[in-house]
Design a protein around this motif. Structure first.
Motif, PDB file in Angstrom:
ATOM      1  N   PRO A  18       0.811  -1.227   0.000  1.00 48.02           N
ATOM      2  CA  PRO A  18       0.000   0.000   0.000  1.00 48.02           C
ATOM      3  C   PRO A  18       0.842   1.274   0.000  1.00 48.02           C
ATOM      4  O   PRO A  18       1.668   1.490   0.878  1.00 48.02           O
ATOM      5  CB  PRO A  18      -0.804  -0.113   1.302  1.00 48.02           C
ATOM      6  CG  PRO A  18      -0.846  -1.574   1.609  1.00 48.02           C
ATOM      7  CD  PRO A  18       0.477  -2.110   1.143  1.00 48.02           C
TER       8      PRO A  18
ATOM      9  N   ARG B 218      -0.056   4.255   0.672  1.00 43.40           N
ATOM     10  CA  ARG B 218      -0.317   5.167   1.789  1.00 43.40           C
ATOM     11  C   ARG B 218       0.548   4.832   3.003  1.00 43.40           C
ATOM     12  O   ARG B 218       0.846   5.720   3.804  1.00 43.40           O
ATOM     13  CB  ARG B 218      -1.799   5.201   2.132  1.00 43.40           C
ATOM     14  CG  ARG B 218      -2.399   3.904   2.568  1.00 43.40           C
ATOM     15  CD  ARG B 218      -3.896   4.074   2.857  1.00 43.40           C
ATOM     16  NE  ARG B 218      -4.639   4.448   1.669  1.00 43.40           N
ATOM     17  CZ  ARG B 218      -5.762   5.189   1.690  1.00 43.40           C
ATOM     18  NH1 ARG B 218      -6.243   5.618   2.837  1.00 43.40           N
ATOM     19  NH2 ARG B 218      -6.384   5.493   0.586  1.00 43.40           N
TER      20      ARG B 218
ATOM     21  N   GLU C 121      -5.602  -7.150  -3.235  1.00 47.04           N
ATOM     22  CA  GLU C 121      -6.166  -6.018  -3.974  1.00 47.04           C
ATOM     23  C   GLU C 121      -7.109  -5.229  -3.063  1.00 47.04           C
ATOM     24  O   GLU C 121      -7.936  -5.801  -2.358  1.00 47.04           O
ATOM     25  CB  GLU C 121      -6.948  -6.517  -5.204  1.00 47.04           C
ATOM     26  CG  GLU C 121      -6.123  -7.301  -6.197  1.00 47.04           C
ATOM     27  CD  GLU C 121      -5.877  -8.746  -5.777  1.00 47.04           C
ATOM     28  OE1 GLU C 121      -6.541  -9.206  -4.807  1.00 47.04           O
ATOM     29  OE2 GLU C 121      -5.015  -9.401  -6.376  1.00 47.04           O
ATOM     30  N   GLY C 122      -6.989  -3.942  -3.089  1.00 48.35           N
ATOM     31  CA  GLY C 122      -7.852  -3.092  -2.268  1.00 48.35           C
ATOM     32  C   GLY C 122      -7.286  -2.769  -0.907  1.00 48.35           C
ATOM     33  O   GLY C 122      -7.861  -1.969  -0.173  1.00 48.35           O
TER      34      GLY C 122
ATOM     35  N   GLY D 163      -4.850  -1.004  -0.172  1.00 48.06           N
ATOM     36  CA  GLY D 163      -4.444   0.398  -0.103  1.00 48.06           C
ATOM     37  C   GLY D 163      -5.522   1.375  -0.511  1.00 48.06           C
ATOM     38  O   GLY D 163      -5.237   2.553  -0.759  1.00 48.06           O
ATOM     39  N   ASP D 164      -6.777   0.913  -0.562  1.00 48.95           N
ATOM     40  CA  ASP D 164      -7.861   1.772  -1.046  1.00 48.95           C
ATOM     41  C   ASP D 164      -8.586   2.541   0.056  1.00 48.95           C
ATOM     42  O   ASP D 164      -9.540   3.262  -0.217  1.00 48.95           O
ATOM     43  CB  ASP D 164      -8.886   0.931  -1.822  1.00 48.95           C
ATOM     44  CG  ASP D 164      -8.321   0.417  -3.136  1.00 48.95           C
ATOM     45  OD1 ASP D 164      -7.256   0.904  -3.561  1.00 48.95           O
ATOM     46  OD2 ASP D 164      -8.943  -0.485  -3.734  1.00 48.95           O
ATOM     47  N   GLY D 165      -8.162   2.380   1.299  1.00 46.50           N
ATOM     48  CA  GLY D 165      -8.747   3.162   2.380  1.00 46.50           C
ATOM     49  C   GLY D 165      -9.975   2.519   3.001  1.00 46.50           C
ATOM     50  O   GLY D 165     -10.348   1.386   2.696  1.00 46.50           O
ATOM     51  N   GLY D 166     -10.609   3.273   3.886  1.00 40.06           N
ATOM     52  CA  GLY D 166     -11.768   2.790   4.620  1.00 40.06           C
ATOM     53  C   GLY D 166     -11.904   3.566   5.915  1.00 40.06           C
ATOM     54  O   GLY D 166     -11.243   4.595   6.126  1.00 40.06           O
TER      55      GLY D 166
ATOM     56  N   THR E   1     -14.977   0.127   3.273  1.00 37.34           N
ATOM     57  CA  THR E   1     -14.284  -0.919   4.012  1.00 37.34           C
ATOM     58  C   THR E   1     -14.145  -0.537   5.485  1.00 37.34           C
ATOM     59  O   THR E   1     -13.805   0.600   5.808  1.00 37.34           O
ATOM     60  CB  THR E   1     -12.884  -1.159   3.413  1.00 37.34           C
ATOM     61  OG1 THR E   1     -13.029  -1.599   2.062  1.00 37.34           O
ATOM     62  CG2 THR E   1     -12.117  -2.220   4.189  1.00 37.34           C
TER      63      THR E   1
ATOM     64  N   ARG F 232     -17.029  -5.313   3.301  1.00 35.96           N
ATOM     65  CA  ARG F 232     -15.615  -5.687   3.230  1.00 35.96           C
ATOM     66  C   ARG F 232     -14.910  -5.198   4.480  1.00 35.96           C
ATOM     67  O   ARG F 232     -15.236  -4.141   5.032  1.00 35.96           O
ATOM     68  CB  ARG F 232     -14.993  -5.059   1.986  1.00 35.96           C
ATOM     69  CG  ARG F 232     -13.486  -5.100   1.926  1.00 35.96           C
ATOM     70  CD  ARG F 232     -12.976  -5.667   0.614  1.00 35.96           C
ATOM     71  NE  ARG F 232     -11.518  -5.501   0.496  1.00 35.96           N
ATOM     72  CZ  ARG F 232     -10.644  -6.267   1.120  1.00 35.96           C
ATOM     73  NH1 ARG F 232     -11.036  -7.230   1.918  1.00 35.96           N
ATOM     74  NH2 ARG F 232      -9.342  -6.069   0.936  1.00 35.96           N
TER      75      ARG F 232
ATOM     76  N   SER G  41      -6.337   3.759   6.612  1.00 32.21           N
ATOM     77  CA  SER G  41      -7.711   4.271   6.546  1.00 32.21           C
ATOM     78  C   SER G  41      -7.778   5.662   5.928  1.00 32.21           C
ATOM     79  O   SER G  41      -6.761   6.320   5.680  1.00 32.21           O
ATOM     80  CB  SER G  41      -8.314   4.306   7.951  1.00 32.21           C
ATOM     81  OG  SER G  41      -7.681   5.295   8.742  1.00 32.21           O
ATOM     82  N   ASP G  42      -9.026   6.104   5.692  1.00 33.04           N
ATOM     83  CA  ASP G  42      -9.292   7.480   5.255  1.00 33.04           C
ATOM     84  C   ASP G  42      -9.692   8.358   6.435  1.00 33.04           C
ATOM     85  O   ASP G  42      -9.464   9.561   6.425  1.00 33.04           O
ATOM     86  CB  ASP G  42     -10.416   7.499   4.214  1.00 33.04           C
ATOM     87  CG  ASP G  42     -10.027   6.788   2.936  1.00 33.04           C
ATOM     88  OD1 ASP G  42      -8.957   7.081   2.396  1.00 33.04           O
ATOM     89  OD2 ASP G  42     -10.803   5.919   2.487  1.00 33.04           O
TER      90      ASP G  42
END
Length: 300
Positions: free
Chosen positions: A107, A109, A129-130, A132-135, A165, A188, A243-244
């Motif tokens: 990731p 981030r 996959e995903g 590093g996409d936040g949550g 997520t 998720r 996270s975001d």
């Protein structure tokens, strides 16, 4: 997974930093600080950790010594390819993967927020996959109240309904309730562990969700690592930085949840909210006074 499937850089990093196979009395994997010292020295000479596996690494070690950097265990660590092959076969049987910080799946981030304080490897089970996409990171004390757990469940369900997520740990209380609620309603979740990925990957409450692709377990530590308070504290950083935004559901004015919230406040990794209600603990009240944004049950 087999060792040849790993990049040269990641293979070298696993060999140098990870404990696997039978315990050895005569040497230990490099500590994070020693590894970063080695990595910095290599970078300054346009080399990488992977170069230690190419050709004659003895000349590199001699150059290290001339520069006053003594790491006697490097040769022994790099010679553990047979043990690594066995470990990877063992991990693969449990669905465990490993990714290095130079690999595409690591990731971004974590690199951007933690820099060299991040450990160089991630071990996991479930979709990479995903990651590093936040949550939304949901966290609370292990001895949280029933009201706090209900809040966490409601928040997790709201996140799942909006395809967000949920990120947390496997600690009992708020964290486990949030992860469970997200998964139960088809959402998720990412569960960041401080110990024993091997056990978590095969436990009943995780394995079906991992197979279905809804849950990813991840840790920066070797899959057989036992619980240590220091590791649990370090994992707080990963949960925030993956996270975001974060929601602190319940905390005392001491302990891991409090210290994690304080570190995030100072480092400004992500925006943070703290649960607000009529009878919240002193820790929640203190975080309000320090500027964290209140979040009430009716706002979910």
């Amino acid at each position: 997974m087999n060792w040849k499937a790993l990049s040269v850089e990641t293979t070298g990093t696993v060999l140098l930093t990870t404990r696997f196979g039978k315990p050895q009395d005569d040497f230990k994997p490099l500590s994070p600080s020693v590894f970063r010292t080695l990595q910095s020295w290599l970078t300054g000479r346009s080399l990488t950790v992977g170069d230690l596996l190419q050709g004659n690494h003895c000349s590199i070690i001699e150059d290290l010594k001339r520069d006053g950097i003594e790491i006697p265990s490097i040769t022994l660590l790099l010679e553990r390819i047979p043990a690594l092959m066995h470990a990877l076969e063992h991990w693969s049987g449990m669905g465990i993967w490993v990714v290095g910080e130079t690999d595409a799946g690591f990731p971004m981030r974590l690199k951007q927020r933690l820099h060299n304080t991040a450990l160089p490897l991630l071990f996991g089970a479930g979709p990479l996959e995903g990651l590093g996409d936040g949550g939304v990171y949901v966290v609370g004390s292990r001895d949280s109240s029933e009201e706090a757990c209900r809040f966490a469940i409601k928040l997790a369900k709201r996140c799942s309904a909006e395809n967000i997520t949920v990120i947390s740990s496997d600690m009992r209380g708020v964290d486990r309730e949030a992860i469970g609620a997200a998964l139960e309603c088809g959402g998720r979740a990412i569960c960041v562990l401080s110990n024993s990925l091997e056990k978590a990957a095969v436990t009943r409450r995780h394995r079906d969700y991992i197979r279905a692709g809804y849950l990813t377990l991840v840790t920066p530590f070797s899959p057989d690592t036992r619980f240590r308070v220091a590791n649990a504290m370090r994992v707080n950083r990963y949960q925030y930085c993956l996270s975001d935004l974060a929601v602190i559901v319940e905390t005392r004015r001491e302990g891991g949840v409090w210290l994690g919230a304080e570190e995030n406040r100072k480092e400004r990794w992500v925006p943070s909210f703290v649960r607000h209600a009529a009878n919240i603990p002193l820790g929640n009240q203190a975080l309000h006074s320090l500027g964290l944004m209140p979040l009430a049950n009716h706002e979910l």
